[in-house]
Design a protein around this motif. Structure first.
Motif, PDB file in Angstrom:
ATOM      1  N   ASN A 161       0.758  -1.370  -0.006  1.00 12.06           N
ATOM      2  CA  ASN A 161       0.147   0.206  -0.038  1.00 12.06           C
ATOM      3  C   ASN A 161       0.865   1.133  -0.064  1.00 12.06           C
ATOM      4  O   ASN A 161       0.426   2.180  -0.519  1.00 12.06           O
ATOM      5  CB  ASN A 161      -1.066  -0.326   0.994  1.00 12.06           C
ATOM      6  CG  ASN A 161      -0.074   0.172   2.633  1.00 12.06           C
ATOM      7  OD1 ASN A 161       0.697  -1.033   3.003  1.00 12.06           O
ATOM      8  ND2 ASN A 161      -0.296   0.856   3.377  1.00 12.06           N
ATOM      9  N   HIS A 162       2.123   1.181   0.697  1.00  7.26           N
ATOM     10  CA  HIS A 162       2.783   2.354   0.492  1.00  7.26           C
ATOM     11  C   HIS A 162       3.277   2.582  -0.857  1.00  7.26           C
ATOM     12  O   HIS A 162       3.461   3.782  -1.312  1.00  7.26           O
ATOM     13  CB  HIS A 162       4.225   2.223   1.499  1.00  7.26           C
ATOM     14  CG  HIS A 162       3.886   2.418   2.887  1.00  7.26           C
ATOM     15  ND1 HIS A 162       4.300   3.630   3.600  1.00  7.26           N
ATOM     16  CD2 HIS A 162       2.886   1.893   3.596  1.00  7.26           C
ATOM     17  CE1 HIS A 162       4.095   3.476   4.896  1.00  7.26           C
ATOM     18  NE2 HIS A 162       3.026   2.409   5.008  1.00  7.26           N
ATOM     19  N   ASP A 163       3.671   1.634  -1.567  1.00  9.42           N
ATOM     20  CA  ASP A 163       4.209   1.605  -3.079  1.00  9.42           C
ATOM     21  C   ASP A 163       3.177   2.403  -3.788  1.00  9.42           C
ATOM     22  O   ASP A 163       3.264   3.240  -4.504  1.00  9.42           O
ATOM     23  CB  ASP A 163       4.628   0.276  -3.552  1.00  9.42           C
ATOM     24  CG  ASP A 163       5.726  -0.191  -2.725  1.00  9.42           C
ATOM     25  OD1 ASP A 163       6.664   0.501  -2.325  1.00  9.42           O
ATOM     26  OD2 ASP A 163       5.470  -1.522  -2.347  1.00  9.42           O
ATOM     27  N   ALA A 164       1.968   1.658  -3.338  1.00  9.30           N
ATOM     28  CA  ALA A 164       0.861   2.255  -4.280  1.00  9.30           C
ATOM     29  C   ALA A 164       0.256   3.699  -3.923  1.00  9.30           C
ATOM     30  O   ALA A 164       0.121   4.626  -4.908  1.00  9.30           O
ATOM     31  CB  ALA A 164      -0.477   1.516  -4.202  1.00  9.30           C
ATOM     32  N   SER A 165       0.443   4.052  -2.684  1.00  7.95           N
ATOM     33  CA  SER A 165       0.123   5.542  -2.258  1.00  7.95           C
ATOM     34  C   SER A 165       0.956   6.278  -2.935  1.00  7.95           C
ATOM     35  O   SER A 165       0.718   7.799  -3.306  1.00  7.95           O
ATOM     36  CB  SER A 165       0.110   5.621  -0.702  1.00  7.95           C
ATOM     37  OG  SER A 165      -1.318   5.083  -0.187  1.00  7.95           O
ATOM     38  N   ASN A 166       2.244   6.004  -3.068  1.00  4.63           N
ATOM     39  CA  ASN A 166       3.485   6.881  -3.752  1.00  4.63           C
ATOM     40  C   ASN A 166       2.894   7.203  -5.078  1.00  4.63           C
ATOM     41  O   ASN A 166       3.149   8.345  -5.628  1.00  4.63           O
ATOM     42  CB  ASN A 166       4.805   6.431  -3.767  1.00  4.63           C
ATOM     43  CG  ASN A 166       5.406   6.544  -2.241  1.00  4.63           C
ATOM     44  OD1 ASN A 166       5.275   7.591  -1.442  1.00  4.63           O
ATOM     45  ND2 ASN A 166       6.257   5.468  -2.078  1.00  4.63           N
ATOM     46  N   ALA A 167       1.845   6.390  -5.674  1.00  3.50           N
ATOM     47  CA  ALA A 167       1.830   6.466  -7.247  1.00  3.50           C
ATOM     48  C   ALA A 167       0.494   7.141  -7.468  1.00  3.50           C
ATOM     49  O   ALA A 167       0.154   7.674  -8.412  1.00  3.50           O
ATOM     50  CB  ALA A 167       1.775   5.194  -7.752  1.00  3.50           C
TER      51      ALA A 167
END
Length: 409
Positions: A161-167
């Motif tokens: 979810n952190h990887d996705a939130s950065n995007a």
């Protein structure tokens, strides 16, 4: 939490199916695939599982230093993983007990490679681009393991979810506000598109990691964050091609996914500081308007999907991090899915304050007997002696035969 050895998931007493009937059904299903015959030269698949590298943040303490950067900690973790081939497996009753670990077929990192680049106390956590570069240095180029053919062990990654939130953005300020680098690179690594995605061309709504790899008759599935409706639709087709192979799912989130990761069910469904949904899954949250709710309806959808696919034998995840071997039964208690939760080098629930409990998992699969031993590997047992050998924690051995159902649905 427990460790030890078990065979097949335990069945809830409230179930309308008896264990005997469930086991009988399992035998019937597996008969279609033919008997599991133990070869004179058994075939094994082995992999390392870890999660939540969280590049960009620090540990409170590590090997005598304080506020230690994730780049340092993850590099130390990979250095310990690189020693595995010569390490002897424990005499714990599991597969290949007492033998050297030997070859490793692949390594899986199950997400949150890059911490969200939030602004904390007036300072931004580093960008996803910097974090991904550090991950490549430590895991992709730094890993020296080999498989049984003597070629380099591949590194597989699923997004967190952190990887996705950065995007896609977040409800608290980030700097940069959007950085798709890590998501684009994960997508390129796992999906091998004809035209690799750049950070500018990457589209989170379109470019999801939904893929599978086969190793010696075992089918390994990799999904973005959690098996939501879109992922399950892809899996429905993929599992149709997998036949009777045992199937394992790698995801970031646990089966009982967090409400906040779903799409905001309120208003325009945007990411807002009032609602605090993260919008990293395709499904709108159905259990209420607030992230404090339990994802019961969403879990039930996953449970029903798994009920139709009993050859899905195991589920590996991170997100909330400690070492745990357990059976996930679903909100209606109709299945017994072998689940494996792994520690984080940076955000471990227990290891964050006790670095001797830092761990990853090593899985060993006997392809012919369809059994798997998963072992907890303590990679920092003596912080004062960084070169000390890894130690072994808990272990469990499970069957990869089709799961027994526990209710007649």
């Amino acid at each position: 939490m427990y460790s030890g050895t078990y065979r097949l998931g335990r069945v809830d007493r409230r179930s309308r199916f008896s264990l005997a009937r469930a086991l009988a059904l399992t035998a019937v299903i597996w008969a279609a695939a033919g008997p599991a015959v133990r070869s004179a030269n058994p075939r094994f698949v082995q992999f390392v599982f870890t999660s939540d590298a969280h590049y960009g943040i620090t540990r409170p303490a590590f090997r005598g230093s304080t506020n230690v950067d994730a780049h340092v900690v993850n590099a130390a973790l990979v250095a310990r993983i690189n020693t595995l081939p010569g390490v002897k497996l424990p005499d714990d009753g599991g597969l290949r007990k007492g033998l050297p670990v030997g070859a490793i077929d692949f390594l899986v990192e199950s997400g949150d490679v890059a911490n969200r680049s939030e602004i904390v106390d007036g300072k931004a956590i580093q960008s996803a681009a910097v974090s991904w570069a550090q991950f490549e240095t430590d895991y992709v180029r730094g890993l020296t393991l080999k498989n049984a053919s003597g070629t380099r062990t591949p590194v597989f990654v699923v997004p967190g979810n952190h990887d996705a939130s950065n995007a896609v953005g977040f409800y608290r300020p980030m700097l940069p506000a959007i950085d798709k680098t890590a998501m684009a690179e994960i997508y390129n690594r796992m999906m091998s598109p004809p035209m690799p995605r750049t950070s500018g061309a990457y589209d989170y709504a379109r470019d999801k990691v939904l893929t599978a790899r086969d190793f010696d008759g075992i089918h390994f599935v990799f999904v973005t964050v959690w098996p939501d409706t879109a992922a399950r639709a892809w899996m429905e087709a993929d599992l149709g091609k997998a036949g009777n192979m045992p199937v394992m799912i790698f995801a970031h989130d646990e089966p009982d996914a967090e409400a906040k990761h779903f799409r905001n069910p309120n208003g325009t469904h945007a990411i807002t500081k009032e609602d605090r949904f993260e919008n990293v899954l395709s499904d709108e949250f159905k259990d209420g308007p607030a992230i404090s709710g339990k994802s019961i309806l969403e879990q039930a959808d996953l449970e029903n999907f798994l009920l139709r696919h009993p050859n899905v034998s195991a589920y590996f995840h991170g997100n909330s991090n400690w070492n745990q071997f357990y059976d996930w039964r679903g909100p209606h208690n109709t299945i017994a899915l072998h689940a494996f939760r792994v520690d984080s080098p940076m955000k471990g629930d227990r290891s964050r304050l006790d670095e001797t409990r830092l761990s990853f998992q090593l899985a060993t699969i006997d392809v012919d007997s369809r059994t798997m031993t998963v072992r907890e590997c303590l990679w920092n047992p003596d912080p004062k002696n960084p070169s000390s050998a890894v130690a072994w924690g808990g272990s469990t051995t499970v069957s990869l035969f089709p799961r027994p159902t526990t209710a007649d649905r």
